[in-house]
Design a protein around this motif. Structure first.
Motif, short mmCIF file in Angstrom:
data_model
loop_
_atom_site.label_atom_id
_atom_site.label_comp_id
_atom_site.label_asym_id
_atom_site.label_seq_id
_atom_site.Cartn_x
_atom_site.Cartn_y
_atom_site.Cartn_z
N ILE A 211 35.35 40.40 33.16
CA ILE A 211 35.86 39.90 34.44
C ILE A 211 36.25 41.15 35.23
CG2 ILE A 211 37.67 38.59 35.64
CD1 ILE A 211 37.93 36.81 33.19
N GLU A 212 35.78 41.24 36.46
CA GLU A 212 36.08 42.46 37.23
C GLU A 212 37.02 42.21 38.40
OE1 GLU A 212 32.22 44.25 37.91
OE2 GLU A 212 32.15 44.98 35.82
N GLU A 213 37.32 40.95 38.70
CA GLU A 213 38.19 40.66 39.84
C GLU A 213 39.63 41.08 39.58
OE1 GLU A 213 35.98 38.59 38.61
OE2 GLU A 213 35.25 37.12 40.08
N GLU A 214 40.22 41.78 40.54
CA GLU A 214 41.60 42.24 40.37
C GLU A 214 42.57 41.09 40.20
OE1 GLU A 214 42.61 45.06 43.41
OE2 GLU A 214 41.45 46.62 42.39
N ALA A 215 42.26 39.95 40.80
CA ALA A 215 43.15 38.78 40.73
C ALA A 215 43.42 38.39 39.27
CB ALA A 215 42.55 37.61 41.49
N PHE A 216 42.40 38.54 38.43
CA PHE A 216 42.59 38.23 37.00
C PHE A 216 43.60 39.18 36.39
CE2 PHE A 216 41.45 39.16 32.54
CZ PHE A 216 41.77 37.93 31.98
N LYS A 237 41.02 49.98 32.17
CA LYS A 237 41.32 50.60 33.47
C LYS A 237 41.81 49.55 34.45
CE LYS A 237 38.03 54.38 33.21
NZ LYS A 237 36.63 54.69 33.38
N LEU A 238 41.16 48.38 34.43
CA LEU A 238 41.55 47.31 35.36
C LEU A 238 42.95 46.78 35.06
CD1 LEU A 238 38.04 45.63 35.52
CD2 LEU A 238 39.28 46.53 37.50
N VAL A 239 43.27 46.68 33.75
CA VAL A 239 44.63 46.25 33.36
C VAL A 239 45.65 47.26 33.88
CG1 VAL A 239 46.20 45.93 31.39
CG2 VAL A 239 43.88 44.97 31.31
N ARG A 240 45.36 48.54 33.61
CA ARG A 240 46.31 49.60 34.00
C ARG A 240 46.48 49.68 35.51
NH1 ARG A 240 44.18 53.81 29.33
NH2 ARG A 240 45.63 53.09 27.74
N LYS A 241 45.38 49.45 36.24
CA LYS A 241 45.44 49.52 37.70
C LYS A 241 46.44 48.52 38.27
CE LYS A 241 42.33 49.87 41.58
NZ LYS A 241 41.13 49.25 42.11
N GLN A 242 46.61 47.39 37.55
CA GLN A 242 47.56 46.38 38.04
C GLN A 242 48.93 46.53 37.37
OE1 GLN A 242 46.79 44.58 40.64
NE2 GLN A 242 44.74 45.48 40.58
N GLY A 243 49.13 47.68 36.71
CA GLY A 243 50.46 47.96 36.15
C GLY A 243 50.66 47.49 34.72
#
Ligand code: ATR
Length: 291
Positions: A211-216, A237-243
């Protein structure tokens, strides 16, 4: 030194050429001064049961089993541990009277790895991405360790449904919810622990996440990727990007190996030694960061 007393363990699968297991087990044997060697064996599909018989005849102490034989091999065993029976897959065989007994150390390996990172399962709401073999083990782990809810998201909904049904039946836990990936927006409005158990993002496909959407990722406080190559996946990376906090799967690999080694030798490996083996694995994989 290999001599007349050396015991042999090994790995059967196809392919086995990229395995890190010899590094884990031969390092443990050296650290513990055990006269034991661990060797990979590439086994073709038609030979799986003759390989098992041959291993027994050759007095092999134990085996690991990897893809694609983790379920198929169960037919050839004298007994199967209760947990492995539930999961429907074995990755470790222990020599007993008359044949091998099958165990699953992937699931307890994942649990030990997560606990080692300070991640609690009990009482957590967990999202599992995937419904293949790895996701099944993760789903059983969450159910048996009393997660408060498990959302099983998969590209093909039917598979998620089948896994959820089986986990429910075999663990008696009701709160396993199958969903398709695109339904993540329907997750309750809270933050979750997410376990990434698909093959998406695995080397060399390193630029993608299932899943690549930031909303997830805004819904995720902690992400655990079962993939360890690369050591920072796109999912992480996506998890970390959202803190959120993110972890790769190298410790799961480590602990499934340690638990297998413990079963073969009827010992418990001191944690200090597990750390030493992990340092060697990290070096081999070029892992620098441990955020
Ligand atoms: P493993 O034993 O490593 O879990 P597997 O049983 O082949 O491997 O399962 C692979 C998982 O990755 C499945 O959940 C698969 O989804 P489907 O069940 O829909 O096939 C998932 N997967 C693989 N490639 C995918 C992709 N491009 N997009 C989404 N999911 C994918």
């Amino acid at each position: 030194m290999i001599d007349g007393y050396t015991r042999t363990c090994g790995l059967i699968g196809n392919p086995v050429e990229h395995t890190l297991s010899p590094m884990i087990h031969n390092t443990l044997a050296a650290l513990l001064s055990h006269n034991l060697v661990y060797v990979p064996f590439h086994v073709e599909k038609d030979n799986i049961f003759s390989a098992l018989k041959g291993a027994y005849a050759l007095n092999l102490l134990g085996l690991n089993v990897t893809v694609p034989y983790k379920s198929q091999i169960m037919e050839g065993l004298v007994s199967v541990d209760e947990l492995a029976e539930k999961i429907g897959a074995v990755n470790t065989l222990v020599r007993t009277e008359g044949g091998y007994k099958g165990y699953n150390t992937d699931m307890p390996g994942l649990y030990r790895a997560m606990r080692g990172e300070g991640i609690e399962i009990e009482g957590q709401e967990v999202v599992i991405l995937g419904a293949g073999g790895a996701a099944r083990a993760a789903a059983f782990m969450c159910a048996l360790q009393n997660a408060s809810a498990v959302y099983l998201l998969n590209r093909s909904y039917d598979k998620a449904l089948a896994v959820a049904k089986e986990v429910k039946e075999k663990t008696g836990k009701e709160y396993i919810y199958p969903m398709s990936l695109s339904q993540y927006e329907k997750l309750p409005d809270r933050k979750f622990l997410a376990i990434q158990a698909t093959s998406v993002g695995l080397y060399p496909d390193t630029e993608r996440a299932v899943i690549e959407e930031e909303a997830f990722y805004r819904k995720i406080h902690t992400g655990y990727d079962l993939i360890y190559k690369p050591s920072e996946t796109c999912f992480m990376k996506l998890v970390r990007k959202q803190g959120g906090e993110a972890y790769h799967g190298l410790k799961m690999l480590l602990y499934q190996g340690i638990i297998a080694y413990e079963l073969w030798n009827n010992i418990s490996v001191p944690e200090k030694m597990a750390v030493q083996v992990y340092e060697i694995l990290k070096k081999k994989m070029g892992v620098m960061d441990e955020r």
